[in-house]
Design an enzyme around this catalytic site. Structure first.
Site, PDB file in Angstrom:
ATOM      1  N   SER A   1      36.532  47.338  34.358  1.00  0.00           N
ATOM      2  CA  SER A   1      36.921  45.948  34.164  1.00  0.00           C
ATOM      3  C   SER A   1      35.671  45.062  34.150  1.00  0.00           C
ATOM      4  O   SER A   1      35.541  44.159  33.314  1.00  0.00           O
ATOM      5  CB  SER A   1      37.867  45.529  35.300  1.00  0.00           C
ATOM      6  OG  SER A   1      38.276  44.199  35.143  1.00  0.00           O
TER       7      SER A   1
ATOM      8  N   HIS B   1      33.901  36.523  46.870  1.00  0.00           N
ATOM      9  CA  HIS B   1      33.506  37.916  46.612  1.00  0.00           C
ATOM     10  C   HIS B   1      32.373  38.332  47.558  1.00  0.00           C
ATOM     11  O   HIS B   1      31.696  39.331  47.310  1.00  0.00           O
ATOM     12  CB  HIS B   1      32.976  38.068  45.183  1.00  0.00           C
ATOM     13  CG  HIS B   1      33.973  37.851  44.089  1.00  0.00           C
ATOM     14  ND1 HIS B   1      35.249  38.345  44.125  1.00  0.00           N
ATOM     15  CD2 HIS B   1      33.855  37.227  42.890  1.00  0.00           C
ATOM     16  CE1 HIS B   1      35.873  38.013  42.996  1.00  0.00           C
ATOM     17  NE2 HIS B   1      35.063  37.338  42.234  1.00  0.00           N
TER      18      HIS B   1
ATOM     19  N   LYS C   1      36.690  41.702  40.104  1.00  0.00           N
ATOM     20  CA  LYS C   1      37.542  42.516  39.222  1.00  0.00           C
ATOM     21  C   LYS C   1      38.570  43.386  39.959  1.00  0.00           C
ATOM     22  O   LYS C   1      39.162  44.299  39.386  1.00  0.00           O
ATOM     23  CB  LYS C   1      36.681  43.418  38.295  1.00  0.00           C
ATOM     24  CG  LYS C   1      35.753  42.625  37.433  1.00  0.00           C
ATOM     25  CD  LYS C   1      36.526  41.777  36.461  1.00  0.00           C
ATOM     26  CE  LYS C   1      35.920  40.421  36.308  1.00  0.00           C
ATOM     27  NZ  LYS C   1      36.845  39.451  35.726  1.00  0.00           N
TER      28      LYS C   1
HETATM   29  N1  PPS Z   1      49.140  39.947  37.121  1.00  0.00           N
HETATM   30  C1  PPS Z   1      48.259  40.926  36.994  1.00  0.00           C
HETATM   31  N2  PPS Z   1      48.659  42.218  36.983  1.00  0.00           N
HETATM   32  C2  PPS Z   1      47.770  43.232  36.861  1.00  0.00           C
HETATM   33  N3  PPS Z   1      46.426  43.040  36.707  1.00  0.00           N
HETATM   34  C3  PPS Z   1      45.997  41.765  36.694  1.00  0.00           C
HETATM   35  C4  PPS Z   1      46.861  40.661  36.844  1.00  0.00           C
HETATM   36  N4  PPS Z   1      46.114  39.530  36.799  1.00  0.00           N
HETATM   37  C5  PPS Z   1      44.836  39.919  36.621  1.00  0.00           C
HETATM   38  N5  PPS Z   1      44.757  41.256  36.553  1.00  0.00           N
HETATM   39  C6  PPS Z   1      43.584  42.092  36.290  1.00  0.00           C
HETATM   40  O1  PPS Z   1      42.576  41.895  37.288  1.00  0.00           O
HETATM   41  C7  PPS Z   1      41.288  42.080  36.683  1.00  0.00           C
HETATM   42  C8  PPS Z   1      40.478  40.815  36.888  1.00  0.00           C
HETATM   43  O2  PPS Z   1      40.116  40.825  38.238  1.00  0.00           O
HETATM   44  P1  PPS Z   1      39.735  39.524  39.053  1.00  0.00           P
HETATM   45  O3  PPS Z   1      40.803  38.508  38.945  1.00  0.00           O
HETATM   46  O4  PPS Z   1      39.374  40.015  40.406  1.00  0.00           O
HETATM   47  O5  PPS Z   1      38.444  38.984  38.304  1.00  0.00           O
HETATM   48  S1  PPS Z   1      37.363  37.993  38.941  1.00  0.00           S
HETATM   49  O6  PPS Z   1      36.337  38.833  39.552  1.00  0.00           O
HETATM   50  O7  PPS Z   1      37.990  37.114  39.901  1.00  0.00           O
HETATM   51  O8  PPS Z   1      36.833  37.272  37.772  1.00  0.00           O
HETATM   52  C9  PPS Z   1      41.540  42.370  35.199  1.00  0.00           C
HETATM   53  O9  PPS Z   1      41.622  43.795  35.106  1.00  0.00           O
HETATM   54  P2  PPS Z   1      41.393  44.625  33.757  1.00  0.00           P
HETATM   55  O10 PPS Z   1      42.551  44.273  32.866  1.00  0.00           O
HETATM   56  O11 PPS Z   1      41.421  46.060  34.179  1.00  0.00           O
HETATM   57  O12 PPS Z   1      40.072  44.203  33.194  1.00  0.00           O
HETATM   58  C10 PPS Z   1      42.876  41.694  34.999  1.00  0.00           C
HETATM   59  O13 PPS Z   1      43.586  42.118  33.869  1.00  0.00           O
END
Ligand code: PPS
Length: 310
Positions: A146, A116, A55
Site C-alpha cells: 500500500s 503515526h 497505510k
Molecule cells: N473502509 C476501508 N476498508 C478497507 N480498507 C480501507 C478502507 N479505508 C481505507 N482503506 C485502506 O487503507 C489503506 C490506507 O491506509 P491509511 O488510511 O492508514 O493511510 S495513511 O497512512 O493514513 O495515509 C489503503 O489500503 P490499500 O488499498 O491496500 O492501498 C486503503 O484502501
C-alpha cells in the site's frame, strides 16, 4: 549514501525533502519544530488517539471512531473531511496552512487524534492524562504494498520514481516516511493489554466490520448507540462507501494522482501476493523473525497469515 549528522547512521535511500529526527526519516510535512511541539502537546483525558504505522487503515479507523464518539452524526461527517474532524497530530500542510496540533488544540472534546509516531515521540502527557489509545496493525507485507503505491502516486513523497524492489528495500531498512515498521511495532506492541489501550487488526476489521465496530463502541463507552446505528456506521465505513465519499477519499491533501494509484486503492487482505516474489517473501519472513526477536513479546507473524487463510 547519506550520513545522518551525529547519529553514525547511514541512510542509503534519502529522497528530496526528507529530514531525520531522532534517527527517523520524515518528509517536510512533519518538520522538526512540529515534532518538538508534539512532545509538549496538551493531552486531555477525553481524547482518543488512533495510532498506526502509515497505510494500516488509519482513515478507516478515524471515520469509525469519529462516528461512534459523535453519536452517528452522519450530517456532521458529510460536512467536513475526516482530516479536519480528526486531526493528524504531526502534520503541517503548506498548502492548506493547517497544522494538526493547532486544529486539535482548538477542538472541543472528545477529540479523535491520528498519529503515526513511535512511542518515544508521543506527547509527554500520554501516560499522565490517560486518554484512550487505539493501536491498529496490518500485515506489514500489505502495508508495504500500500505504501509503495502511495509513494508512486503522490508527488509529495520525494517524487519517487523507483520500482517495487527498491521500495521493498527502503521499507525493510526503515528508510521511508515515519521510519521503520519494525521499530514502530516494537515500541507499541508491549502495551497490548494495558488499561485504556485497545489493539486492533485491519484483518479483523475486514473479516467482520460490524463486530469490530461493536467492540470499539464498548471500549469507547458508547453503550447508548442502538444496534441499528452501529450497523449504519459499519455500512458507512465499508470500503465501497468510503471510496465514493469525498470526505474520506481526500486525495487532494497529498497531491495524489489517482490514475497512478488511488488513496483508497484495493482495501484487501493479501495483496502482497501480487507484489512479492517467492524469494522476496522468504527474505521478508527471515528478516521479520530477526528484527522482531528483540521484542519481548513480538506479534507472531502467524497471526496475520491465519487471518488471511480464514
Ligand atoms: N473502509 C476501508 N476498508 C478497507 N480498507 C480501507 C478502507 N479505508 C481505507 N482503506 C485502506 O487503507 C489503506 C490506507 O491506509 P491509511 O488510511 O492508514 O493511510 S495513511 O497512512 O493514513 O495515509 C489503503 O489500503 P490499500 O488499498 O491496500 O492501498 C486503503 O484502501
Amino acid at each position: 549514501m547519506t550520513k545522518v549528522p551525529g547519529s553514525g547512521k547511514k541512510f542509503s535511500h534519502m529522497l528530496p525533502g526528507q529530514h531525520v529526527y531522532h534517527g527517523i526519516l520524515f518528509f517536510g510535512f512533519s518538520p522538526p519544530d512540529t515534532l518538538e511541539a508534539v512532545r509538549e502537546f496538551g493531552v486531555r483525558g477525553e481524547d482518543v488517539f488512533i495510532v498506526t504505522y502509515p497505510k494500516a487503515g488509519t482513515t478507516w479507523m478515524q471515520e469509525i471512531v469519529w462516528l461512534l464518539l459523535n453519536d452517528a452524526d452522519f450530517a456532521g461527517a458529510a460536512a467536513s473531511p475526516v482530516y479536519m474532524r480528526s486531526p493528524f497530530l504531526e502534520f503541517k500542510d503548506d498548502v492548506l496552512k493547517e497544522v494538526g496540533l493547532d486544529i486539535a488544540e482548538a477542538m472541543p472534546s472528545p477529540r479523535v487524534i491520528k498519529t503515526h509516531l513511535p512511542l518515544k515521540l508521543m506527547p509527554k502527557q500520554l501516560f499522565e492524562k490517560k486518554p484512550k489509545v487505539i493501536v491498529l496493525f496490518r500485515n506489514p507485507k500489505d502495508v508495504c504494498c500500500s505504501y509503495y503505491n502511495f509513494y508512486r502516486s503522490s508527488s509529495s513523497f520525494g517524487d519517487f520514481q523507483g520500482e517495487w524492489p527498491q521500495f521493498l528495500d527502503m521499507f525493510m531498512e526503515g528508510h521511508v516516511d515515519h521510519g521503520s515498521w519494525f521499530d514502530f511495532t516494537k515500541s507499541w506492541w508491549p502495551l497490548n493489554g494495558s488499561d485504556n489501550f485497545r489493539f486492533v487488526f485491519y484483518e479483523d476489521l475486514k473479516m467482520n466490520l460490524l463486530e469490530e465496530v461493536k467492540k470499539l463502541a464498548l471500549f469507547l463507552g458508547k453503550t447508548d448507540l442502538s444496534p441499528e446505528m452501529l450497523t449504519k456506521i459499519s455500512d458507512h465505513c465499508s470500503f465501497e462507501s468510503m471510496k465514493t465519499n469525498p470526505m474520506t477519499n481526500h486525495e487532494d491533501v497529498y497531491s495524489i494522482d489517482s490514475s497512478v494509484s488511488p488513496l483508497l486503492r484495493k482495501g484487501t487482505v493479501g495483496d502482497w501476493k501480487n507484489h512479492f516474489t517467492v524469494q522476496q517473501n522468504e527474505d521478508f519472513d527471515r528478516e521479520y523473525k530477526e528484527k522482531m526477536s528483540e521484542c519481548s513479546s513480538p506479534i507472531p507473524f502467524k497471526y496475520f497469515i491465519e487471518k488471511e487463510d480464514e
